[in-house]
Design an enzyme around this catalytic site. Structure first.
Site, PDB file in Angstrom:
ATOM      1  N   ASN A   8       0.811  -1.274  -0.078  1.00 54.10           N
ATOM      2  CA  ASN A   8      -0.109  -0.114   0.005  1.00 54.10           C
ATOM      3  C   ASN A   8       0.987   1.331  -0.140  1.00 54.10           C
ATOM      4  OD1 ASN A   8      -1.751   2.023   0.218  1.00 54.10           O
ATOM      5  ND2 ASN A   8      -2.388   1.329   2.332  1.00 54.10           N
ATOM      6  N   LYS A  10       0.096   4.191  -0.529  1.00 62.18           N
ATOM      7  CA  LYS A  10      -0.665   5.228   0.309  1.00 62.18           C
ATOM      8  C   LYS A  10      -0.416   6.613  -0.562  1.00 62.18           C
ATOM      9  CE  LYS A  10      -0.289   3.062   4.728  1.00 62.18           C
ATOM     10  NZ  LYS A  10      -0.233   3.290   6.197  1.00 62.18           N
ATOM     11  N   HIS A  97      -9.746   1.042   5.169  1.00 63.03           N
ATOM     12  CA  HIS A  97      -8.489   1.423   5.506  1.00 63.03           C
ATOM     13  C   HIS A  97      -8.498   2.313   6.800  1.00 63.03           C
ATOM     14  CE1 HIS A  97      -4.026   2.588   6.302  1.00 63.03           C
ATOM     15  NE2 HIS A  97      -3.945   1.181   5.688  1.00 63.03           N
ATOM     16  N   GLU A  99      -6.661   4.715   7.901  1.00 63.43           N
ATOM     17  CA  GLU A  99      -6.575   6.199   7.503  1.00 63.43           C
ATOM     18  C   GLU A  99      -7.956   6.594   7.005  1.00 63.43           C
ATOM     19  OE1 GLU A  99      -3.082   5.517   5.476  1.00 63.43           O
ATOM     20  OE2 GLU A  99      -2.367   4.739   7.336  1.00 63.43           O
ATOM     21  N   GLU A 170      -5.262  -4.846  10.652  1.00 63.40           N
ATOM     22  CA  GLU A 170      -4.018  -3.946  10.883  1.00 63.40           C
ATOM     23  C   GLU A 170      -4.320  -3.191  12.020  1.00 63.40           C
ATOM     24  OE1 GLU A 170      -2.329  -2.684   6.780  1.00 63.40           O
ATOM     25  OE2 GLU A 170      -4.327  -1.502   7.120  1.00 63.40           O
ATOM     26  N   GLY A 176       2.362   2.275  10.877  1.00 67.60           N
ATOM     27  CA  GLY A 176       3.572   3.337  10.523  1.00 67.60           C
ATOM     28  C   GLY A 176       4.137   3.898  11.894  1.00 67.60           C
ATOM     29  N   SER A 215       3.755  -2.246  10.252  1.00 67.93           N
ATOM     30  CA  SER A 215       4.978  -2.301  10.533  1.00 67.93           C
ATOM     31  C   SER A 215       5.740  -3.485   9.888  1.00 67.93           C
ATOM     32  CB  SER A 215       5.198  -2.152  11.911  1.00 67.93           C
ATOM     33  OG  SER A 215       5.069  -0.570  12.383  1.00 67.93           O
ATOM     34  N   GLY A 236       2.939  -0.800   4.306  1.00 62.46           N
ATOM     35  CA  GLY A 236       3.084   0.316   3.992  1.00 62.46           C
ATOM     36  C   GLY A 236       4.288   0.821   3.854  1.00 62.46           C
TER      37      GLY A 236
HETATM   38  P1  13P Z   1       3.214   0.287   7.757  1.00 63.60           P
HETATM   39  O1  13P Z   1       3.392  -0.796   7.092  1.00 63.60           O
HETATM   40  O2  13P Z   1       3.795   1.459   7.308  1.00 63.60           O
HETATM   41  O3  13P Z   1       3.073   0.077   9.017  1.00 63.60           O
HETATM   42  O4  13P Z   1       1.607   0.613   7.061  1.00 63.60           O
HETATM   43  C1  13P Z   1       0.897  -0.549   7.308  1.00 63.60           C
HETATM   44  C2  13P Z   1      -0.417  -0.201   6.467  1.00 63.60           C
HETATM   45  O5  13P Z   1      -1.405   0.834   6.724  1.00 63.60           O
HETATM   46  C3  13P Z   1      -0.633  -0.934   5.323  1.00 63.60           C
HETATM   47  O6  13P Z   1      -1.932  -0.584   4.717  1.00 63.60           O
END
Ligand code: 13P
Length: 251
Positions: A8, A10, A97, A99, A170, A176, A215, A236
């Protein structure tokens, strides 16, 4: 069931950066991807075509959209329909998601409407669910996952296949942050999701892939993939370079 290793990106990468990363990733995994594994890239909308072209004809690499609007067309300024995506060669999309839930304030019922609409319009859907840190601390993990699954899958079309629906667990506190959930926490959550799917949609529950996200890095991907009921990862930050993401894909 094929394991699904998803990137992803983003809101990162312009057209040429996306094309370069996708091509480098295809080069890195070509001929090395196990038969039972597939790769999926979620670029931003503006780079979907570049990535779809870069991976066209590469076995085992698919492209997905990070979002869409649940209507075929019409007066929805700024929005993108499933048909516009499939036209570009996009096969998957994300819904729910964290976010979009927490930054864009999408609620459970909108996530459910999108999931159903996407599945009914030729997209495979990766429905994301997960608890916040406060919810974990107050022992609400199962009730949150339960509510998000019930709402997210409330309006499912009757005839979907298990392959067309993917659930990504997640935990919000692991996204993140560099803080990965522990093995026991991941196995407990994924086991709960599987059980809940069996209660809700038993004929296809065992074919639905459950991904872990939060992560994931090259040095923890192998251990995470070995856990019970982990059928892939949604990555991510560590998916932004071909070097790092190809190590995860081949872990
Ligand atoms: P990270 O791998 O940066 O923690 O993000 C995970 C994520 O939101 C994937 O959709």
């Amino acid at each position: 069931m094929k394991q699904l290793m998803a990137a992803n990106w983003k809101m990162n990468k312009n057209w040429s950066e996306a094309e370069e990363t996708a091509s480098a990733l295809a080069d890195a995994v070509r001929g090395r991807l196990p038969e039972d594994r597939e790769v999926l890239i979620f670029p931003p909308f503006t780079a979907l075509k570049a990535v779809a072209d870069a991976v066209q004809g590469e076995p085992g690499i698919a492209v997905g959209a990070q979002d869409f609007y649940p209507a075929e067309n019409g007066a929805f300024t700024g929005e993108i329909s499933p048909g516009m995506l499939t036209d570009l060669g996009v096969g998957y999309a994300l819904t729910g998601h964290s976010e979009r839930r927490h930054v864009l304030e999408e609620d459970d019922s909108f996530v459910g409407a999108k999931t159903a609409f996407g599945l009914g319009h030729d997209l495979r859907i990766v429905l994301c669910i997960g608890e916040t840190l406060d919810q974990r601390r107050s022992e609400q993990v199962e009730s949150v996952l339960s509510r998000q699954l019930e709402a997210g899958l409330a309006e499912l079309p009757a005839d979907i296949s298990g392959e067309s629906l993917v659930v990504a667990y997640e935990p919000v506190w692991a996204i993140g942050t560099g803080e990965v959930a522990g093995s026991a926490e991941i196995e407990a959550a994924h086991g709960f999701v599987r059980k809940k799917l069996q209660e809700m949609i038993s004929p296809i529950a065992s074919e639905i892939r459950i991904l872990y996200g939060g992560s994931v890095k090259p040095d923890n991907a192998g251990a995470i993939m070995a856990l019970d009921n982990v059928d892939g990862v949604l990555v991510g930050g560590a998916s932004l370079t071909a070097e790092s993401f190809s190590k995860i894909v081949l872990a």
